[in-house]
Design a protein around this motif. Structure first.
Motif, PDB file in Angstrom:
ATOM      1  N   GLY A 199      25.971  39.314  43.547  1.00 15.13           N
ATOM      2  CA  GLY A 199      25.066  38.392  42.879  1.00 15.13           C
ATOM      3  C   GLY A 199      25.242  36.958  43.338  1.00 15.13           C
ATOM      4  N   GLY A 200      25.585  36.783  44.607  1.00 10.66           N
ATOM      5  CA  GLY A 200      25.748  35.452  45.171  1.00 10.66           C
ATOM      6  C   GLY A 200      27.093  34.800  44.919  1.00 10.66           C
ATOM      7  N   ALA A 201      28.008  35.478  44.226  1.00 12.14           N
ATOM      8  CA  ALA A 201      29.317  34.908  43.909  1.00 12.14           C
ATOM      9  C   ALA A 201      30.415  35.674  44.644  1.00 12.14           C
ATOM     10  N   ARG A 202      31.356  34.942  45.235  1.00 11.72           N
ATOM     11  CA  ARG A 202      32.489  35.558  45.921  1.00 11.72           C
ATOM     12  C   ARG A 202      33.500  36.056  44.890  1.00 11.72           C
ATOM     13  N   GLN A 203      33.978  37.288  45.088  1.00 16.12           N
ATOM     14  CA  GLN A 203      34.870  37.908  44.116  1.00 16.12           C
ATOM     15  C   GLN A 203      35.912  38.755  44.841  1.00 16.12           C
ATOM     16  N   VAL A 204      37.075  38.918  44.214  1.00 14.09           N
ATOM     17  CA  VAL A 204      38.222  39.573  44.841  1.00 14.09           C
ATOM     18  C   VAL A 204      38.390  40.978  44.279  1.00 14.09           C
ATOM     19  N   VAL A 205      38.643  41.916  45.180  1.00 19.18           N
ATOM     20  CA  VAL A 205      38.798  43.329  44.827  1.00 19.18           C
ATOM     21  C   VAL A 205      40.096  43.846  45.432  1.00 19.18           C
ATOM     22  N   ASN A 206      40.829  44.627  44.650  1.00 17.30           N
ATOM     23  CA  ASN A 206      42.054  45.275  45.121  1.00 17.30           C
ATOM     24  C   ASN A 206      41.877  46.782  44.971  1.00 17.30           C
ATOM     25  N   VAL A 207      42.199  47.537  46.030  1.00 18.23           N
ATOM     26  CA  VAL A 207      42.011  48.989  46.036  1.00 18.23           C
ATOM     27  C   VAL A 207      43.327  49.648  46.443  1.00 18.23           C
ATOM     28  N   ARG A 208      43.749  50.638  45.649  1.00 20.73           N
ATOM     29  CA  ARG A 208      44.997  51.335  45.912  1.00 20.73           C
ATOM     30  C   ARG A 208      44.843  52.816  45.589  1.00 20.73           C
ATOM     31  N   GLY A 209      45.398  53.666  46.450  1.00 29.04           N
ATOM     32  CA  GLY A 209      45.406  55.083  46.171  1.00 29.04           C
ATOM     33  C   GLY A 209      46.180  55.846  47.220  1.00 29.04           C
ATOM     34  N   ALA A 210      46.789  56.969  46.839  1.00 25.43           N
ATOM     35  CA  ALA A 210      47.593  57.763  47.757  1.00 25.43           C
ATOM     36  C   ALA A 210      46.755  58.594  48.709  1.00 25.43           C
ATOM     37  N   ASP A 211      45.499  58.838  48.338  1.00 23.17           N
ATOM     38  CA  ASP A 211      44.616  59.656  49.169  1.00 23.17           C
ATOM     39  C   ASP A 211      43.192  59.155  48.973  1.00 23.17           C
ATOM     40  N   ARG A 212      42.628  58.553  50.019  1.00 20.34           N
ATOM     41  CA  ARG A 212      41.303  57.950  49.889  1.00 20.34           C
ATOM     42  C   ARG A 212      40.207  58.987  49.641  1.00 20.34           C
ATOM     43  N   ASP A 213      40.541  60.268  49.744  1.00 22.65           N
ATOM     44  CA  ASP A 213      39.569  61.304  49.394  1.00 22.65           C
ATOM     45  C   ASP A 213      39.521  61.567  47.890  1.00 22.65           C
ATOM     46  N   ASN A 214      40.468  61.033  47.130  1.00 22.50           N
ATOM     47  CA  ASN A 214      40.404  61.140  45.680  1.00 22.50           C
ATOM     48  C   ASN A 214      39.206  60.362  45.141  1.00 22.50           C
ATOM     49  N   PRO A 215      38.725  60.708  43.959  1.00 23.24           N
ATOM     50  CA  PRO A 215      37.603  59.953  43.388  1.00 23.24           C
ATOM     51  C   PRO A 215      38.005  58.521  43.071  1.00 23.24           C
ATOM     52  N   ILE A 216      37.039  57.635  43.173  1.00 27.81           N
ATOM     53  CA  ILE A 216      37.240  56.223  42.862  1.00 27.81           C
ATOM     54  C   ILE A 216      37.187  56.016  41.355  1.00 27.81           C
ATOM     55  N   PRO A 264      32.362  26.107  39.742  1.00 25.17           N
ATOM     56  CA  PRO A 264      32.123  26.449  38.338  1.00 25.17           C
ATOM     57  C   PRO A 264      30.781  25.961  37.809  1.00 25.17           C
ATOM     58  N   LYS A 265      30.338  24.783  38.251  1.00 27.52           N
ATOM     59  CA  LYS A 265      29.058  24.265  37.762  1.00 27.52           C
ATOM     60  C   LYS A 265      27.902  25.156  38.201  1.00 27.52           C
ATOM     61  N   ALA A 266      27.971  25.669  39.406  1.00 26.27           N
ATOM     62  CA  ALA A 266      26.923  26.571  39.887  1.00 26.27           C
ATOM     63  C   ALA A 266      27.035  27.940  39.237  1.00 26.27           C
ATOM     64  N   LEU A 267      28.274  28.339  38.912  1.00 26.11           N
ATOM     65  CA  LEU A 267      28.501  29.668  38.362  1.00 26.11           C
ATOM     66  C   LEU A 267      28.116  29.748  36.885  1.00 26.11           C
ATOM     67  N   ALA A 268      28.316  28.659  36.144  1.00 22.96           N
ATOM     68  CA  ALA A 268      28.152  28.687  34.687  1.00 22.96           C
ATOM     69  C   ALA A 268      26.821  29.276  34.225  1.00 22.96           C
ATOM     70  N   PRO A 269      25.669  28.906  34.804  1.00 22.90           N
ATOM     71  CA  PRO A 269      24.407  29.474  34.313  1.00 22.90           C
ATOM     72  C   PRO A 269      24.271  30.974  34.547  1.00 22.90           C
ATOM     73  N   THR A 270      25.111  31.534  35.426  1.00 21.27           N
ATOM     74  CA  THR A 270      25.004  32.966  35.746  1.00 21.27           C
ATOM     75  C   THR A 270      25.868  33.829  34.834  1.00 21.27           C
ATOM     76  N   LEU A 271      26.690  33.228  33.973  1.00 18.50           N
ATOM     77  CA  LEU A 271      27.637  33.993  33.167  1.00 18.50           C
ATOM     78  C   LEU A 271      26.928  34.615  31.965  1.00 18.50           C
ATOM     79  N   LYS A 272      26.312  35.735  32.224  1.00 18.98           N
ATOM     80  CA  LYS A 272      25.599  36.493  31.206  1.00 18.98           C
ATOM     81  C   LYS A 272      25.976  37.970  31.346  1.00 18.98           C
ATOM     82  N   PRO A 273      26.021  38.720  30.250  1.00 22.65           N
ATOM     83  CA  PRO A 273      26.428  40.125  30.346  1.00 22.65           C
ATOM     84  C   PRO A 273      25.641  40.919  31.379  1.00 22.65           C
ATOM     85  N   GLU A 274      24.349  40.656  31.479  1.00 23.08           N
ATOM     86  CA  GLU A 274      23.520  41.414  32.432  1.00 23.08           C
ATOM     87  C   GLU A 274      23.919  41.126  33.874  1.00 23.08           C
ATOM     88  N   ARG A 275      24.377  39.898  34.144  1.00 30.74           N
ATOM     89  CA  ARG A 275      24.800  39.572  35.495  1.00 30.74           C
ATOM     90  C   ARG A 275      26.097  40.299  35.837  1.00 30.74           C
TER      91      ARG A 275
END
Length: 364
Positions: A56-73, A119-130
């Protein structure tokens, strides 16, 4: 800055002074390195990576860990808004990673994602639907990146609002929806939680608590919620075990990031700053959040509930599940847990995920 920074369910939870102000030196660096080495994924088909995505236009950080990448996410949607789980996950998540590829996501304005956007650009986007649509975009990216057709979504506290909205809008993306500390009706949640803690304070003869809580009446009242009132209610709810059963504070939880291999002291500060930012921006919007009128979901539903949870009273979710129609549904209670069963009773949560959730995965 508000004293109450980190939250669970868009609910103010007082942060320990240790989290609010890290020392100039870093006495936990060696401990973090040791935890990181113990938990390092070394299996041939394993995955252990942290990366940025744009949702949605915002940069965000994701961490992924698992013993077997064939397992379900399994995508963990954290609470708050702003109460990231990535820096706490080391304390409970490693056994999950033998059965799932587990994704921790610092949502917009939260944790490691907070410094990445204005934060000023992000603030108007902070809605549950986003947030819901961010989650859907992330699921689509995860499916493509790891070659999976569907994923599990586990929503905790505030994240259960986001997760349930995803299940309603895009059930086709999910093996199942899992709720923990589930929010069904925010206003009713507050009414019941307040009545419980006031009863406890009166029974305990705690004049200080009774005075503070009675001053909030009528609580939560009509219209938008007041942050200062909820912060006071949460302070005493935590004291009487509404967050963690049998505990009168949350230090064990808020100090866990000190040993997180995924979080530096600067990241911990960003957690506090992002939490203050998101709660003050979003909180008035959340008073009318309710799923009470939802009677059908087109995806399996599993609720993992702390019997002693009075942050999001589990009786509300239990009654809602009795009315819900879904392809399959299950409620699992953790008798010695409140709002944080993944760290209060980690063994039984793992058992529930393996026995009740993992079999719902369909072949790719």
């Amino acid at each position: 800055m508000l004293r109450s920074l980190c939250l669970s369910l868009a609910l103010m939870l007082p942060v320990s002074s240790a989290l609010a102000a890290e020392p100039a030196a870093d006495p936990y660096a060696q401990g973090r390195a040791l935890v990181g080495d113990i938990q390092r994924i070394v299996t041939p088909n394993g995955v252990q990576e942290t990366f940025e995505v744009t949702l949605g236009g915002a940069r965000q950080v994701v961490n992924v860990r698992g013993a077997d990448r064939d397992n379900p996410i399994l995508l963990f949607v954290h609470g708050g808004p702003g109460a990231v789980e990535m820096p706490v996950a080391w304390s409970f998540q490693r056994p999950w990673e033998d059965f799932f590829t587990v994704v921790q996501w610092d949502q917009r304005g939260a944790g490691r994602s907070f410094p990445l956007n204005d934060p000023k650009a992000l603030a108007p986007t902070l809605k549950p639907e986003r947030y819901r649509d961010d989650a859907i975009e992330l699921i689509e990216q995860l499916r493509a990146r790891y070659g999976q057709r569907k994923v599990f979504v586990l929503g905790h506290s505030w994240g259960s609002i986001v997760g349930l909205m995803v299940a309603m809008k895009r059930p086709d993306l999910l093996h199942a929806y899992i709720g923990m500390g589930q929010v069904i009706d925010f206003r009713e949640n507050e009414r019941q939680g307040y009545a419980w803690v006031l009863d406890r304070a009166r029974a305990d003869g705690n004049a200080e608590a009774v005075k503070a809580l009675e001053a909030l009446a009528p609580y939560p009242g009509e219209g938008a919620f007041a942050i200062d009132k909820m912060s006071t209610q949460r302070l005493w709810s935590i004291h009487y075990g509404g967050l963690a059963a049998g505990r009168d504070n949350a230090d064990f939880y808020f100090r866990a990031p000190r040993l997180s291999p995924e979080y530096t002291p600067a990241d911990v500060k960003a957690w506090g700053d992002g939490s203050a930012f998101t709660i003050t921006t979003m909180f008035p919007q959340l008073s009318d959040v309710t799923f009470a009128g939802v009677t059908r979901l087109d995806v399996p539903v599993v609720m993992l509930l702390g019997r002693q949870d009075y942050t999001t009273p589990s009786s509300i979710t239990e009654a809602w599940m009795a009315r819900l129609q879904a392809p399959s549904k299950a409620v699992v209670f953790f008798e010695h847990s409140a709002h944080l069963p993944m760290v209060e009773q980690p063994g039984l949560v793992l058992q529930a995920l393996v026995d009740r959730v993992r079999p719902l995965a369909r072949p790719r």
